[in-house]
Design a protein around this motif. Structure first.
Motif: not given
Length: 418
Positions: A215-228, A381-386
């Motif tokens: 029962m793993p508990d995961l945490t995913l973080s972004f370099m630039n979450p304010r884009l979303l 290998q590219l997310a166009i939003s950055g």
């Protein structure tokens, strides 16, 4: 709630129907067929169609229309989300959601629909619960069922159904523990004749394939979450944590699932990956015209543009096209009046060009409007939003999993006006 579901293919054949309350006649689909005829493209069919006694709510997936019949007013997005969940369940069970696959597994399809909806209301829609109720088909299981006369329906109730985490079954064990995430972005854009962006936005999803024991508990973080700025999460995500820290914290479902979807509408954040120089003209005198199209890379961040296809819906008076392509192949269908130029991989050193003459119907008036160009492309290998994933941390289990992130950019509704 949902009374009936009809599955209709591109040719307009109704190949499967399921009724939960009373049996509704197939003739109700005539209203849908009228709307389908008026819409040029399948994607342009209105999602909600009103009839004198019903509402028809539909989605279009994998060349199949999922048409649900509603007799009372319900939130349309609620029904649309359920229909997408049905299509995703078929994909998960059978590997693909196509007409032939559904026909080949029609018994399991009816069993799934019976469990997913109870008296017209959604009941079990989580993949791991359904897989414990109705086992996915395998060649060996199909042979045993044929010989013994048994079915794929499980003998015990799923453990996740009564759990506080219904999307994850208990006692999951894997030899190789791995978690992979695909960041997939689609660009919807309209460019005018000079190449200026009239409209641009990005629709993105993060698809996950998580095969972790326990029962793993995961945490995913972004370099630039304010884009979303506009996000929608899987029920497993703790929304309070996202609001306060801009971090995605969750106990993942087992297997494949869509972790989140997002929308970026600020045009200054949407990079246009290709430019198009085009000139389509029809002469006043003589039954002819000229076509000249060149495509080149623009903002690709050094990545290669692949799967490049240019589609042009020509006016009805265009009979044939005599063109020369410096790269790829072209095909003009004189019946549908659609010109398709399949370029493939874009070479920045030698830009692909398509030019030549168009033959028009003699005596017909010059077309009033020039056709627009629809662009299809893919960039690996590219997310166009950055957008970039910073790190993935795991708590609650002691082993060290394999982790990976892949980025893909595609063209959604990408149109160039001429």
């Amino acid at each position: 709630m949902i009374h009936s579901l009809f599955l209709i293919n591109n040719a307009g054949d109704l190949f499967l129907e399921k009724h939960w309350k009373s049996v509704i006649s197939r003739s109700v689909c005539d209203y849908f067929f009228e709307a389908r005829e008026k819409a040029v493209e399948p994607d342009n069919v209105p999602p909600v169609i009103r009839t004198p006694h019903h509402y028809l709510i539909n989605i279009y997936r994998e060349k199949i229309f999922f048409v649900s019949v509603i007799q009372t007013e319900v939130p349309p997005l609620f029904v649309i989300e359920f229909l997408h969940r049905v299509a995703e369940t078929f994909q998960d069970y059978f590997g693909e959601c196509s007409e032939s696959t559904i026909k080949d597994n029609v018994v399991i399809v009816y069993e799934l629909l019976e469990e997913m909806l109870d008296n017209g209301f959604p009941l079990a829609t989580e993949s791991n619960i359904l897989k414990e109720l109705i086992r996915p088909p395998t060649i060996l299981r199909s042979m045993v069922n044929t010989i013994t006369g048994s079915s794929n329906v499980g003998e015990t109730l799923p453990t996740g159904q009564l759990s506080t985490i219904p999307w994850r079954r208990a006692g999951v064990k894997y030899t190789n523990n791995e978690a992979y995430f695909d960041v997939v972005e689609e660009i919807d854009a309209i460019l005018d004749k000079s190449g200026t962006t009239v409209f641009a936005e990005i629709q993105g999803v993060i698809d996950a394939c998580v095969k972790l024991s326990g029962m793993p508990d995961l945490t995913l973080s972004f370099m630039n979450p304010r884009l979303l700025d506009d996000v929608s999460f899987h029920p497993c995500v703790r929304y309070k944590r996202w609001e306060s820290e801009r971090v995605i914290s969750f106990v993942p479902p087992d297997g494949n699932f869509q972790l989140m979807s997002y929308h970026i509408s600020a045009q200054n954040l949407v990079a246009i990956p290709v430019y198009v120089k085009q000139n389509i003209s029809f002469f006043e005198t003589g039954s002819s015209g000229r076509l000249d199209i060149t495509v080149g890379p623009k903002q690709t961040m050094g990545k290669t543009v692949e799967g490049l296809v240019v589609t042009v819906h020509m006016p009805k008076v265009v009979l044939s096209a005599n063109l020369n392509a410096t790269q790829g192949t072209y095909n003009y269908d004189p019946v549908t009046k659609i010109l398709v130029w399949d370029i493939g991989k874009l070479n920045p050193q030698k830009l692909p060009n398509l030019k030549g003459s168009l033959s028009l119907q003699s005596g017909a008036p010059k077309p009033e409007e020039n056709p627009s160009l629809n662009i299809d492309l893919k960039i690996q290998q590219l997310a166009i939003s950055g957008l970039k994933v910073n790190r993935l941390d795991m708590y609650g289990e002691k082993y060290k999993p394999f982790k990976g992130v892949k980025y893909v950019t595609k063209a959604g509704k990408f149109q160039v006006r001429t």
